[in-house]
Write a protein that holds these residues in place. Structure first.
Motif, PDB file in Angstrom:
ATOM      1  N   ARG A 168      13.796  12.365   7.794  1.00 37.54           N
ATOM      2  CA  ARG A 168      14.836  11.741   6.964  1.00 37.54           C
ATOM      3  C   ARG A 168      14.538  10.279   6.676  1.00 37.54           C
ATOM      4  O   ARG A 168      14.848   9.776   5.585  1.00 37.54           O
ATOM      5  CB  ARG A 168      16.194  11.875   7.660  1.00 37.54           C
ATOM      6  CG  ARG A 168      17.354  11.219   6.914  1.00 37.54           C
ATOM      7  CD  ARG A 168      18.688  11.490   7.598  1.00 37.54           C
ATOM      8  NE  ARG A 168      18.690  11.055   8.987  1.00 37.54           N
ATOM      9  CZ  ARG A 168      18.895   9.803   9.383  1.00 37.54           C
ATOM     10  NH1 ARG A 168      19.103   8.845   8.477  1.00 37.54           N
ATOM     11  NH2 ARG A 168      18.895   9.496  10.660  1.00 37.54           N
ATOM     12  N   THR A 169      13.933   9.576   7.623  1.00 37.80           N
ATOM     13  CA  THR A 169      13.792   8.118   7.484  1.00 37.80           C
ATOM     14  C   THR A 169      12.407   7.678   7.008  1.00 37.80           C
ATOM     15  O   THR A 169      12.238   6.509   6.648  1.00 37.80           O
ATOM     16  CB  THR A 169      14.104   7.417   8.815  1.00 37.80           C
ATOM     17  OG1 THR A 169      13.240   7.925   9.848  1.00 37.80           O
ATOM     18  CG2 THR A 169      15.550   7.651   9.218  1.00 37.80           C
ATOM     19  N   LEU A 170      11.441   8.574   7.016  1.00 35.59           N
ATOM     20  CA  LEU A 170      10.116   8.248   6.484  1.00 35.59           C
ATOM     21  C   LEU A 170       9.986   8.905   5.111  1.00 35.59           C
ATOM     22  O   LEU A 170       9.794  10.119   5.014  1.00 35.59           O
ATOM     23  CB  LEU A 170       9.010   8.740   7.425  1.00 35.59           C
ATOM     24  CG  LEU A 170       8.991   8.137   8.827  1.00 35.59           C
ATOM     25  CD1 LEU A 170       7.850   8.732   9.654  1.00 35.59           C
ATOM     26  CD2 LEU A 170       8.872   6.612   8.772  1.00 35.59           C
ATOM     27  N   PRO A 171      10.085   8.145   4.035  1.00 31.62           N
ATOM     28  CA  PRO A 171      10.145   8.719   2.689  1.00 31.62           C
ATOM     29  C   PRO A 171       8.775   9.062   2.114  1.00 31.62           C
ATOM     30  O   PRO A 171       8.431   8.666   0.995  1.00 31.62           O
ATOM     31  CB  PRO A 171      10.843   7.618   1.888  1.00 31.62           C
ATOM     32  CG  PRO A 171      10.392   6.353   2.553  1.00 31.62           C
ATOM     33  CD  PRO A 171      10.265   6.676   4.019  1.00 31.62           C
ATOM     34  N   PHE A 172       7.986   9.775   2.881  1.00 27.65           N
ATOM     35  CA  PHE A 172       6.695  10.270   2.408  1.00 27.65           C
ATOM     36  C   PHE A 172       6.393  11.534   3.199  1.00 27.65           C
ATOM     37  O   PHE A 172       7.002  11.779   4.240  1.00 27.65           O
ATOM     38  CB  PHE A 172       5.594   9.204   2.545  1.00 27.65           C
ATOM     39  CG  PHE A 172       5.607   8.439   3.834  1.00 27.65           C
ATOM     40  CD1 PHE A 172       4.771   8.803   4.881  1.00 27.65           C
ATOM     41  CD2 PHE A 172       6.440   7.344   4.017  1.00 27.65           C
ATOM     42  CE1 PHE A 172       4.762   8.110   6.067  1.00 27.65           C
ATOM     43  CE2 PHE A 172       6.444   6.631   5.208  1.00 27.65           C
ATOM     44  CZ  PHE A 172       5.615   7.019   6.236  1.00 27.65           C
ATOM     45  N   LEU A 178       0.827  -1.202   0.000  1.00 25.89           N
ATOM     46  CA  LEU A 178       0.000   0.000   0.000  1.00 25.89           C
ATOM     47  C   LEU A 178       0.865   1.257   0.000  1.00 25.89           C
ATOM     48  O   LEU A 178       2.004   1.259   0.475  1.00 25.89           O
ATOM     49  CB  LEU A 178      -0.929   0.021   1.211  1.00 25.89           C
ATOM     50  CG  LEU A 178      -2.054  -1.014   1.174  1.00 25.89           C
ATOM     51  CD1 LEU A 178      -2.886  -0.954   2.458  1.00 25.89           C
ATOM     52  CD2 LEU A 178      -2.958  -0.805  -0.040  1.00 25.89           C
ATOM     53  N   ARG A 179       0.280   2.341  -0.507  1.00 21.92           N
ATOM     54  CA  ARG A 179       0.991   3.621  -0.579  1.00 21.92           C
ATOM     55  C   ARG A 179       0.825   4.382   0.726  1.00 21.92           C
ATOM     56  O   ARG A 179      -0.285   4.535   1.230  1.00 21.92           O
ATOM     57  CB  ARG A 179       0.442   4.456  -1.739  1.00 21.92           C
ATOM     58  CG  ARG A 179       1.106   5.831  -1.878  1.00 21.92           C
ATOM     59  CD  ARG A 179       0.641   6.541  -3.131  1.00 21.92           C
ATOM     60  NE  ARG A 179      -0.721   7.021  -3.038  1.00 21.92           N
ATOM     61  CZ  ARG A 179      -1.061   8.240  -2.590  1.00 21.92           C
ATOM     62  NH1 ARG A 179      -0.131   9.078  -2.171  1.00 21.92           N
ATOM     63  NH2 ARG A 179      -2.333   8.606  -2.565  1.00 21.92           N
ATOM     64  N   LEU A 180       1.931   4.873   1.264  1.00 22.97           N
ATOM     65  CA  LEU A 180       1.895   5.762   2.418  1.00 22.97           C
ATOM     66  C   LEU A 180       1.805   7.190   1.898  1.00 22.97           C
ATOM     67  O   LEU A 180       2.718   7.681   1.225  1.00 22.97           O
ATOM     68  CB  LEU A 180       3.135   5.560   3.282  1.00 22.97           C
ATOM     69  CG  LEU A 180       3.068   4.313   4.179  1.00 22.97           C
ATOM     70  CD1 LEU A 180       4.452   3.771   4.472  1.00 22.97           C
ATOM     71  CD2 LEU A 180       2.340   4.648   5.474  1.00 22.97           C
ATOM     72  N   ALA A 181       0.693   7.854   2.185  1.00 25.00           N
ATOM     73  CA  ALA A 181       0.433   9.169   1.616  1.00 25.00           C
ATOM     74  C   ALA A 181       0.908  10.306   2.507  1.00 25.00           C
ATOM     75  O   ALA A 181       0.930  11.458   2.075  1.00 25.00           O
ATOM     76  CB  ALA A 181      -1.066   9.331   1.347  1.00 25.00           C
ATOM     77  N   GLY A 182       1.297  10.000   3.732  1.00 29.13           N
ATOM     78  CA  GLY A 182       1.770  11.052   4.618  1.00 29.13           C
ATOM     79  C   GLY A 182       1.827  10.573   6.052  1.00 29.13           C
ATOM     80  O   GLY A 182       1.265   9.531   6.397  1.00 29.13           O
ATOM     81  N   TRP A 183       2.560  11.329   6.879  1.00 28.98           N
ATOM     82  CA  TRP A 183       2.599  11.027   8.300  1.00 28.98           C
ATOM     83  C   TRP A 183       2.370  12.294   9.102  1.00 28.98           C
ATOM     84  O   TRP A 183       2.643  13.407   8.636  1.00 28.98           O
ATOM     85  CB  TRP A 183       3.903  10.339   8.712  1.00 28.98           C
ATOM     86  CG  TRP A 183       5.155  11.175   8.646  1.00 28.98           C
ATOM     87  CD1 TRP A 183       5.961  11.352   7.555  1.00 28.98           C
ATOM     88  CD2 TRP A 183       5.761  11.930   9.710  1.00 28.98           C
ATOM     89  NE1 TRP A 183       7.021  12.171   7.857  1.00 28.98           N
ATOM     90  CE2 TRP A 183       6.934  12.535   9.189  1.00 28.98           C
ATOM     91  CE3 TRP A 183       5.436  12.152  11.041  1.00 28.98           C
ATOM     92  CZ2 TRP A 183       7.770  13.354   9.952  1.00 28.98           C
ATOM     93  CZ3 TRP A 183       6.271  12.959  11.813  1.00 28.98           C
ATOM     94  CH2 TRP A 183       7.410  13.543  11.276  1.00 28.98           C
ATOM     95  N   ILE A 184       1.831  12.095  10.303  1.00 27.36           N
ATOM     96  CA  ILE A 184       1.544  13.198  11.222  1.00 27.36           C
ATOM     97  C   ILE A 184       2.158  12.851  12.565  1.00 27.36           C
ATOM     98  O   ILE A 184       1.971  11.742  13.075  1.00 27.36           O
ATOM     99  CB  ILE A 184       0.025  13.399  11.369  1.00 27.36           C
ATOM    100  CG1 ILE A 184      -0.588  13.869  10.053  1.00 27.36           C
ATOM    101  CG2 ILE A 184      -0.289  14.394  12.497  1.00 27.36           C
ATOM    102  CD1 ILE A 184      -2.096  13.823  10.041  1.00 27.36           C
ATOM    103  N   GLY A 185       2.888  13.786  13.131  1.00 23.17           N
ATOM    104  CA  GLY A 185       3.405  13.613  14.477  1.00 23.17           C
ATOM    105  C   GLY A 185       2.408  14.142  15.493  1.00 23.17           C
ATOM    106  O   GLY A 185       1.755  15.163  15.257  1.00 23.17           O
TER     107      GLY A 185
END
Length: 233
Positions: free
Chosen positions: A198-202, A168-175
């Motif tokens: 740096r380590t989450l390529p999205f 599946l595609r990771l479309a973004g992350w939120i802290g």
């Protein structure tokens, strides 16, 4: 803008606050919204039946309004793993039932639909299926909520690897700051965020600080101030 599946690095990572904040952000832009919580443990008895606070927060951000049964078809009282809560209630969670509930809702999409998971990516539904299967069956891009606390770097990277391995595609992350002590050392806090970027390529869609407790609508509006909507592409 497609529908998204919202997962977290763990239980209490801030999924609901992030989801409600994104929905509030979409509403500010004049978009239609739908927040869904397929399974909710930790629900309270009311005259109308079991109600879960997280599901109610998502329902409050859905425009046009929708009923509770649409928002949260499976609610259980004990705040434990969903498959265990279902077992105590004499029920069985099955992926087929969840896909049958979700498919017609996605057939008439709103501008932004968020399907919030329970716990982390690998939370079980039963002895053979897990909730991640719903995102897989519906081919939903994933939004990852990273609970910012000690251990979040490994949790975030492992979750991202698992989602990617499932195709599946990771479309973004939120802290989301869930441990106030984590942000007390400003330099260390920012170094952790730099490592995540740096380590989450999205894309990072924002970082929500620890917000004062308040009514769900007010907290959603406050969270929206720190967020941007995902790119549909």
């Amino acid at each position: 803008m497609p529908a998204y599946f919202v997962t977290g690095t763990d239980t209490d990572a801030g999924k609901t606050l992030a989801s409600a904040g994104l929905l509030a952000c979409a509403r500010r832009a004049g978009l239609t919204t739908l927040g869904l919580k397929p399974i909710a443990s930790g629900s309270e008895a009311t005259p109308e039946g079991l109600r879960n606070a997280d599901a109610l927060a998502l329902q409050a951000q859905s425009v046009p309004a929708t009923d509770y049964a649409t928002t949260n078809p499976f609610a259980f009282a004990p705040a434990i793993a969903p498959h265990l809560a279902a077992r105590r209630a004499g029920a069985e969670l099955r992926l087929a039932d969840l896909t049958n509930w979700l498919r017609p809702l996605l057939a008439h999409p709103r501008d932004l639909t968020l399907v919030e998971g329970a716990g982390g990516w690998r939370v079980p539904l039963n002895d053979e299926e897990d909730l991640a299967g719903l995102a897989l069956e519906m081919d939903l891009p994933v939004l990852l909520v990273v609970g910012l606390r000690l251990g979040c770097l490994s949790h975030a990277r492992l979750t991202a690897e698992a989602v990617h391995a499932d195709g599946l595609r990771l479309a973004g992350w939120i802290g989301s700051v869930v441990d106030p002590a984590f942000a007390e050392d400003d330099a260390l806090y920012r170094d952790n965020l730099v490592t995540l970027v740096r380590t989450l390529p999205f894309p990072c869609l924002g970082v929500i600080p620890r917000l004062p407790a308040g009514a769900p609508r007010r907290m959603a509006a406050a969270a929206a101030d720190y967020l941007k909507l995902p790119d549909a592409h």
